[in-house]
Design an enzyme around this catalytic site. Structure first.
Site, PDB file in Angstrom:
ATOM      1  N   GLY A 249       5.904   0.610   1.448  1.00  0.00           N
ATOM      2  CA  GLY A 249       6.113   1.984   1.889  1.00  0.00           C
ATOM      3  C   GLY A 249       6.144   2.931   0.712  1.00  0.00           C
TER       4      GLY A 249
ATOM      5  CB  SER B 239       2.358  -1.657  -0.599  1.00  0.00           C
ATOM      6  OG  SER B 239       1.874  -0.346  -0.724  1.00  0.00           O
TER       7      SER B 239
END
Length: 564
Positions: free
Chosen positions: A154, A241
Site C-alpha cells: 500500500g 510493494s
C-alpha cells in the site's frame, strides 16, 4: 469454495506432505481457546485448525494517539487475559485512496466483484493500530522455528495486514514456521517530518515514526517469539510493494540492526529516502491545510496533537508523498544509494518482481488502456510513463515504441504500454538494488533475484503476472484469492501448483538463508556479468539477464525514486 481434499507438495526443510485443510477454515468457530504469555500480559487466541494456533491483534505498542508524530512506546501491561482472536484496528488510511483501503467489504461481495482484485481489508481505522498477528504450530515447545515477519503493501500511504489474503495458517503448517504480520502507522501519521518546522516539541523522529513502529514490532518478536515456538535468531522480514520498500529501509536503519536475519522483497524497493528539505515542504502544506501557523511553534505543536484523526487525514490529502526521511537519526543514509546498506551486507536477500506490474498498478484503474491502438499509444505513454524523461536524458516516445515493437513483435499496443511502464517505473528500483548488492563482495554471495512470469487466470489471462500476484502464492492462500488467481477448477489447480513452488522457496529461505529447493532448478546468486534470474513459471527456469535490452536502453535515464 471448492478445494482439493489433499494438497501434495514438497515442504522443504523437514516438513513432510501437506495435510487436509478444511475449505471453511476461516469461517470455523474460533475455539478451543489457546493462551500465551507476552511481556505485557497474557493473550488468548484460538485453534485455527490442523494444529495451528492463531492470535490476532496482539498489542506491541501504545495507542499512537498518545505518541503522535513521535517514536512509539511499548504497550501498558494488563492483568487479565486479553482476547486476541479478531482483527484489531488498522492504521488511518489516506483519504481518496482505493475503496478497498478505506472501507471493509463483505467477503462475498469482494469474491463476486469482476476483474482482478484482492480480498478486502478488514477492521476499523484508528490511531490505536500497533498490533500484530501470529500463527504458530506450537506454543512453548522449544522447537525454535524460523519466523516469517510480513510487512504489508500500500506504498507508505495505505494498507493493512488485516485480510484473509495474509492468513498465516497454511504457511505455518506447510513450513513449520511462525508467521507474524504487522500493522503500523502510515502516510502523514507515520512519515510527516516536523523536526525542522516545529523544533524542540518532541517531533524529532516524526519522519520515520512508521519505520520505528516496525522496529518496535521486531523487538516484540525478539522478546516474545520463543513463547510462540519461534527462534528470535532466525527472523525473515518480507513484504510486497510498499512492504518491500519498508524492508529495504529497515536494512539501512541502525535501530533495526540485529532484529532480522533474512530479507525478501516482493515488487518493492527503496533506493532513496526523502530529503529533509522536501519532507519539510510537505509537512508545511499539511500544517497549512490544518490552519496552523508554524511561526508559533509551541501553539502549532499543541494544536497538532489536539487535532482529530479525521482532520489530519483530510489535511494529508494534497500535501504530497509521505515516506521515510533521511533524517540523520534513525535513517542516516539513503537505503540503496550510493551503495547497498552497509549495515546489512551479511544478511541474505532475495529480490523479486512480477513481469507485468502495471497491468494492475495503472491498468486496474484505467480500463481503456487495455484497448489502445498504435495511434493512441503515444499519447498514453506521454502521460503514463514519466520515468522515460529526466532533466538530463529523455527517451523519445516514438523511439521507445519502435524498440519495444522490434523486441516483442507479437505485442499489441496495450502490451507495449504495460511493458514500458513496468520496465521504467516498477522494475528499475529492483535492478539498482540487485546491482548494488552484487557489486559488494560481502553481499553478493547471498543475493538472489526472481521474476514471476506465471499468469493469473482472471479474465482469461488479461492481467498477465501483475503487481500483488506473488502474495497468494507466497502465503499458499490461492483458494482464498479467486479474484487474483482465477475461479475455475483449472485456474485453482494451476495456482496451487505455483503456490507449492513459491511458498516452498520462501520457507526454505526462512529456514536456511538459501532459497534453493528440490522443486527449483539450481538457482545461482546474482552477479552483474550473467545476471542469473529465477523465472517463476510452470515449470520454473533460470534465465540470464531477462529483458536485458530493455534494461540497457531504459538505463540511459537517471533513476528517480518516486516521491523523493
Amino acid at each position: 469454495m471448492n478445494r482439493r481434499d489433499v494438497l501434495r507438495g514438497a515442504a522443504v526443510v523437514g516438513a513432510a506432505r501437506l495435510l487436509p485443510i478444511p475449505g471453511a477454515l476461516l469461517a470455523e468457530p474460533k475455539s478451543p481457546a489457546v493462551v500465551a504469555a507476552t511481556t505485557a500480559g497474557k493473550v488468548r487466541g484460538y485453534a485455527a485448525g490442523d494444529g495451528i494456533s492463531a492470535f490476532k491483534g496482539i498489542p506491541y505498542g501504545l495507542d499512537t494517539a498518545q505518541t503522535r508524530f513521535a517514536a512509539p512506546r511499548p504497550p501498558k501491561a494488563w492483568t487479565n487475559i486479553r482476547e486476541c482472536s479478531e482483527w484489531a484496528p488498522r492504521a488511518p488510511q489516506t483519504v481518496g485512496a482505493r475503496p478497498e483501503y478505506e472501507s471493509s467489504k463483505s467477503r462475498e461481495e469482494a469474491a463476486n466483484r469482476p476483474g482482478y482484485h484482492l480480498p478486502p481489508d478488514e477492521g476499523p481505522q484508528s490511531e490505536d493500530c500497533l498490533h500484530l498477528n501470529v500463527w504458530t504450530p506450537g506454543l512453548r515447545d522449544h522447537k525454535k522455528r524460523p519466523v516469517m515477519f510480513y510487512i504489508h503493501g500500500g506504498a507508505f500511504a495505505n494498507g493493512t495486514a488485516n485480510a484473509a489474503l495474509y492468513d498465516g495458517t497454511r504457511l505455518a503448517r506447510r513450513g513449520d514456521v511462525v508467521v507474524v504480520t504487522v500493522n503500523h502507522r502510515l502516510n502523514s501519521f507515520g512519515y510527516a517530518y516536523f523536526a525542522e518546522l516545529l523544533p524542540g516539541q518532541g517531533f524529532e523522529d516524526s519522519g520515520n515514526a512508521g519505520q520505528l513502529d516496525l522496529v518496535l514490532a521486531l523487538q516484540w518478536v525478539r522478546d516474545n517469539i520463543a513463547e510462540f515456538g519461534g527462534d528470535p535468531s532466525r527472523v525473515m522480514i518480507f513484504g510486497q510493494s510498499g512492504g518491500g520498500a519498508k524492508c529495504a529501509t529497515l536494512m539501512a536503519q541502525p535501530p533495526a540492526k540485529g532484529l532480522f536475519h533474512r530479507v525478501l522483497s516482493m515488487s518493492g524497493q527503496q533506493v532513496l529516502g526523502v530529503q529533509p528539505l522536501h519532507a519539510t515542504q510537505r509537512a508545511a502544506i499539511l500544517l497549512k491545510n490544518l490552519g496552523l501557523d508554524a511561526s508559533n511553534v509551541a501553539e502549532a505543536a499543541k494544536e497538532l496533537r489536539a487535532a482529530t484523526m479525521e482532520q489530519i487525514q483530510a489535511a494529508t490529502r494534497g500535501a504530497g508523498y509521505f515516506g521515510p526521511v533521511k533524517d540523520g537519526r534513525s535513517l542516516p543514509v539513503d537505503p540503496f544509494d550510493p551503495t547497498d546498506p552497509q549495515l546489512s551486507t551479511d544478511i541474505p536477500m532475495v529480490l523479486g518482481n512480477t513481469h507485468d506490474e502495471t497491468r494492475v498498478l495503472i491498468g486496474g484503474g484505467q480500463p481503456a488502456l487495455f484497448d489502445l491502438t498504435w495511434e493512441t499509444l503515444p499519447a498514453a505513454l506521454e502521460k503514463g510513463a514519466p520515468f522515460l524523461k529526466s532533466p538530463s536524458v529523455s527517451l523519445p516516445v516514438p523511439e521507445v515504441i519502435a524498440h519495444y515493437r522490434e523486441w516483442n513483435p507479437t505485442y499489441s499496443a496495450s502490451d507495449v504500454f504495460f511493458a514500458v511502464t513496468t520496465d521504467s517505473r516498477s522494475w528499475r528500483g529492483e535492478v539498482i538494488e540487485a546491482e548494488r548488492r552484487a557489486a559488494d563482495p560481502r553481499a553478493q554471495p547471498h543475493t538472489w533475484v526472481y521474476q514471476l512470469n506465471w499468469k493469473s487466470g482472471v479474465d482469461n489471462g488479461k492481467w498477465g503476472a501483475p503487481h500483488t500476484l506473488d502474495i497468494p502464492l507466497a502465503f499458499d492462500n490461492t483458494a482464498l484469492s479467486p479474484g487474483m488467481v482465477g475461479t475455475t477448477p483449472a485456474d485453482q489447480a494451476r495456482a496451487q501448483q505455483m503456490a507449492d513452488i513459491v511458498s516452498g522457496m520462501y520457507i526454505a529461505f526462512a529456514h536456511t538463508g538459501n532459497p534453493n529447493t528440490a522443486q527449483l532448478p539450481k538457482w545461482p546468486t546474482f552477479s552483474v556479468d550473467k545476471r542469473p534470474t529465477l523465472i517463476l513459471d510452470l515449470p520454473p527456469r533460470i534465465e540470464d539477464d531477462p529483458r536485458g535490452r530493455e534494461r540497457k536502453y531504459l538505463g540511459q535515464v537517471p533513476y528517480v525514486q518516486p516521491g523523493t
